[in-house]
Scaffold this motif. Structure first.
Motif, mmCIF file in Angstrom:
data_model
loop_
_atom_site.group_PDB
_atom_site.id
_atom_site.type_symbol
_atom_site.label_atom_id
_atom_site.label_comp_id
_atom_site.label_asym_id
_atom_site.label_seq_id
_atom_site.Cartn_x
_atom_site.Cartn_y
_atom_site.Cartn_z
ATOM 1 N N LYS A 4 0.839 -1.192 0.000
ATOM 2 C CA LYS A 4 0.000 0.000 0.000
ATOM 3 C C LYS A 4 0.878 1.248 0.000
ATOM 4 C CE LYS A 4 -4.326 -1.610 1.991
ATOM 5 N NZ LYS A 4 -5.398 -1.309 2.950
ATOM 6 N N ILE A 5 0.413 2.247 -0.705
ATOM 7 C CA ILE A 5 1.165 3.491 -0.822
ATOM 8 C C ILE A 5 0.434 4.585 -0.045
ATOM 9 C CG2 ILE A 5 0.024 4.265 -2.947
ATOM 10 C CD1 ILE A 5 2.832 5.124 -3.922
ATOM 11 N N GLY A 90 11.327 14.922 -2.127
ATOM 12 C CA GLY A 90 11.422 13.496 -2.405
ATOM 13 C C GLY A 90 10.096 12.782 -2.578
ATOM 14 N N LYS A 91 9.040 13.527 -2.911
ATOM 15 C CA LYS A 91 7.711 12.929 -3.072
ATOM 16 C C LYS A 91 7.357 12.749 -4.553
ATOM 17 C CE LYS A 91 7.480 13.613 1.342
ATOM 18 N NZ LYS A 91 8.026 12.541 2.202
ATOM 19 N N HIS A 92 6.729 11.634 -4.867
ATOM 20 C CA HIS A 92 6.132 11.450 -6.178
ATOM 21 C C HIS A 92 4.903 12.362 -6.255
ATOM 22 C CE1 HIS A 92 8.608 7.863 -6.679
ATOM 23 N NE2 HIS A 92 8.170 7.429 -5.510
ATOM 24 N N VAL A 93 4.562 12.831 -7.465
ATOM 25 C CA VAL A 93 3.420 13.729 -7.593
ATOM 26 C C VAL A 93 2.494 13.317 -8.735
ATOM 27 C CG1 VAL A 93 4.570 15.738 -6.570
ATOM 28 C CG2 VAL A 93 4.735 15.364 -9.036
ATOM 29 N N LEU A 94 1.204 13.396 -8.460
ATOM 30 C CA LEU A 94 0.154 13.247 -9.464
ATOM 31 C C LEU A 94 -0.595 14.568 -9.439
ATOM 32 C CD1 LEU A 94 -1.453 11.465 -11.452
ATOM 33 C CD2 LEU A 94 -2.848 10.716 -9.510
ATOM 34 N N VAL A 95 -0.487 15.327 -10.528
ATOM 35 C CA VAL A 95 -0.965 16.707 -10.546
ATOM 36 C C VAL A 95 -2.248 16.822 -11.360
ATOM 37 C CG1 VAL A 95 -0.335 19.109 -10.999
ATOM 38 C CG2 VAL A 95 1.452 17.428 -10.485
ATOM 39 N N ALA A 283 -2.685 3.742 -12.218
ATOM 40 C CA ALA A 283 -1.583 3.864 -13.174
ATOM 41 C C ALA A 283 -0.374 4.537 -12.534
ATOM 42 C CB ALA A 283 -2.039 4.653 -14.399
ATOM 43 N N ALA A 284 -0.625 5.556 -11.712
ATOM 44 C CA ALA A 284 0.469 6.256 -11.033
ATOM 45 C C ALA A 284 1.185 5.327 -10.057
ATOM 46 C CB ALA A 284 -0.067 7.477 -10.298
ATOM 47 N N VAL A 285 0.414 4.573 -9.279
ATOM 48 C CA VAL A 285 1.012 3.664 -8.299
ATOM 49 C C VAL A 285 1.817 2.567 -8.998
ATOM 50 C CG1 VAL A 285 0.514 1.989 -6.477
ATOM 51 C CG2 VAL A 285 -0.725 4.160 -6.548
ATOM 52 N N LYS A 286 1.304 2.047 -10.095
ATOM 53 C CA LYS A 286 2.041 1.032 -10.861
ATOM 54 C C LYS A 286 3.358 1.596 -11.391
ATOM 55 C CE LYS A 286 -1.697 -2.009 -12.406
ATOM 56 N NZ LYS A 286 -2.508 -2.478 -13.566
ATOM 57 N N ALA A 287 3.313 2.833 -11.894
ATOM 58 C CA ALA A 287 4.534 3.469 -12.406
ATOM 59 C C ALA A 287 5.565 3.629 -11.289
ATOM 60 C CB ALA A 287 4.194 4.827 -13.016
ATOM 61 N N ILE A 288 5.099 4.040 -10.111
ATOM 62 C CA ILE A 288 6.004 4.220 -8.964
ATOM 63 C C ILE A 288 6.637 2.891 -8.573
ATOM 64 C CG2 ILE A 288 6.072 4.773 -6.494
ATOM 65 C CD1 ILE A 288 3.853 6.899 -7.164
ATOM 66 N N GLU A 289 5.840 1.834 -8.542
ATOM 67 C CA GLU A 289 6.365 0.511 -8.188
ATOM 68 C C GLU A 289 7.409 0.030 -9.186
ATOM 69 O OE1 GLU A 289 3.463 -2.512 -7.508
ATOM 70 O OE2 GLU A 289 3.175 -1.883 -5.432
#
Length: 324
Positions: A4-5, A90-95, A283-289
């Protein structure tokens, strides 16, 4: 997905509520934090949606080491600034769309994400939905022949919405709703634009109230598009081909597509969905993984391409925001 993210939401307006409900229905994500400029608003939002943390400062939220992904839902003018701050922490972002006000801002955000090894994506939700993928399959099947033209318009009466009327908030119809017809056309005609013909009605404050534009592509194909914040439009898109056409109802969140070809009409309804935001989040979570900086559905180059066209449109209208 393996783990989980922890998701934080930055900016707690109406669209943030939709994403909060989405995260709470996702097995792979936890609504970890809500961040606002108002501590009271953040606390109320966190209590309503069950967020673990509430922050009355964006910077304090970004400094929290437990935050993995930040969904940015502030007004357009602040997207690039907020994304930059989060990436620097250091955070991933979905804008939320548009990712930035202009192409230059977007390129800087993406360059920073690449430098830091982080994900940065535009939450252009229509790109991620299953019915959009079905539409692409129909186009690729040749059911309507070769695509020759696209028409798409969307809009509503929104002159009482401050973020749309004010230049310092990057207001106007184009960036808020005109981005949908533009993306719809780009998904059907993936070619360089050679010519732009356009006109717009500009408000006394200097933002576009309504607009219309024709894109002519290198091959001669055309897209006739427009958007408005003063007119109730049907938000319908049509893709015309040499053998038929595809009609899309409500291109902001496509409800159904109708293929008209060979004397037949075949209708495909939208699959059941939670909010429609679940696909972009997944899709964002998959890309991060996977360690990817972008999604396949909305790659960086496509975000920049859309913004370059919108930059060119605003330049033709003489619309420039005070902070540019």
């Amino acid at each position: 997905m393996k783990t989980k993210i922890n998701v934080a939401i930055l900016g707690l307006g109406g669209i943030a509520r939709k994403m909060a409900a989405t995260v709470n229905n996702a097995e792979y994500a936890v609504l970890y934090a809500a961040a606002s400029r108002s501590a009271e608003k953040a606390k109320a939002f966190a209590e309503e949606f069950g967020a673990v943390k509430a922050y009355g400062s964006y910077e304090e939220m970004a400094a929290d080491g437990n935050v993995d992904l930040v969904y940015i839902a502030t007004p357009h003018a602040f997207h690039a600034e907020n994304a930059t701050m989060c990436l620097n922490h250091g955070k991933h972002v979905l804008v939320e769309k548009p990712l930035a006000v202009n192409a230059e801002q977007a390129e800087k955000v993406f360059a920073l994400a690449e430098e830091k090894g982080l994900f940065a994506g535009e939450a252009m939700w229509s790109r991620f939905q299953p019915i959009q993928k079905m539409l692409n399959e129909i186009l690729n099947s040749g059911a309507i022949g070769e695509v020759t033209q696209v028409t798409a318009f969307t809009g509503g009466e929104m002159t009482n919405v401050k973020r749309l009327t004010e230049p310092d908030l990057a207001g106007g119809a184009l960036l808020d709703v005109g981005i949908y017809p533009l993306n719809f056309a780009s998904m059907a005609i993936n070619e360089p634009v050679e010519r732009i013909d356009t006109n717009a009605e500009i408000s006394e404050k200097g933002v576009d109230l309504q607009n219309a534009f024709v894109l002519t592509y290198k091959s001669g194909k055309m897209a006739v598009l427009g958007s408005s914040m003063v007119s109730e439009m049907d938000s319908r898109g049509v893709i015309y081909g040499t053998k038929g056409r595809i009609e899309a109802d409500f291109i902001i969140d496509i409800e159904k597509i109708t293929v008209c070809a060979g004397g037949k009409r075949e209708v495909t309804e939208r699959p059941p969905q939670i909010t429609g935001f679940e696909y972009e989040l997944e899709a964002a979570v998959k890309a991060i993984e996977c360690g990817a900086a972008q999604t396949e559905e909305m790659p960086h180059q496509e975000t920049v391409k859309m913004l370059r066209i919108m930059d060119a449109l605003r330049d033709k209208w003489g619309v420039r925001y005070p902070f540019e």
